[in-house]
Design an enzyme around this catalytic site. Sequence first.
Site: not given
Length: 366
Positions: A262, A313
Amino acid sequence: MAREAVIAAVADAGLATAAIDGLVISRTSGASDAVLGLDLQRALGLRDLKLNRIALCEGASALAAIQTAALALSAGLADVVACVFADAPVTPGKRMGEAFGRLKTGAGMEGLRYSAGLFGGASVYALSAQRYLARHGLSEEVLADVAITTRAWAALNPDASFRKPLTREAYFAARYIAEPLRLFDCAAPVNGAVAVIVSRRDRAADGAQPAVHILASAEGHPGTPDRRGFDRSLDHGGTIAARALFAATGLSPAEIDICQFYDAFSIAPLLALEAYGFYGPGEARRAYANGAAGPGGSRMPINTGGGHLSGYYLQGMTPVVEAVLQARGAAGERQCARAGTILVTNDGGRFDYHAGMILGAAEHGR
């Protein structure tokens, strides 16, 4: 978008939509505040679900949703579960930087943060970046290496948002968003959705695509307070999750082929590399030095689809999608030669939530 994603995922798996008997939704922490649940079930025409949940761990919700699905399958509560994330923060005519720029207030310590002007994810991750660079005597070149490497992978991904090569000169010419994080250290929001189908091992064996196996999953939530004597900026839940993941699989960091971290901000994968034991404190820069983690690099590939920084994203689903493609051998020009064991991570809040998962191209990873 969530409905379309589920329909596409079911078709990809070679199933009918009616085969779904479980639904786990990652609630977005973006600007749209969308809360899907019964509306999505009805939009899909699903009847008599055995499982319907909303996972809320901010950016760690995607892996939390998949873990919930796997636990439900193990307990016999469902047979085929769709895990979904969808968000639409970008509005025509509105700057991207405003997508997550809501005015917030709060009581207690969190209220002090907002009254001091500490808004948005970039500002709090910048505190972590400042602390990390200062503690280990490092320069912003370390962050540049992460952003440049990630862009090199994105150039090979036709679905990436930003594919133009990023030079070091362009990186340092970009403005600060929150020092030391510059423009290319921060992910840009997009509108989109991802769905993942989780099923039992026997059912997946007959699917239309090669099965990708969940070898282990774990969470880590440090609970570090904003008080003197605690260092919330660098306290990472990956340290907790790593112990459980490696113990469950018998693997070591050296046996992981690819990492999909992430990386909403460039500091995040550096902290994750150290939390998971790939490198000692302050040494994660070695993973990226001289393009080592990039295409054709000399070390372990990291964020091979461009991650959040250059790919797209969609919170915790971004690293999941790339891990699945790599494990299937379906990543095209960016396919890695070794993709038997893949570590996927999710971070939520100010490192408040963390989830990790090891996926394998085979049931035991090799």
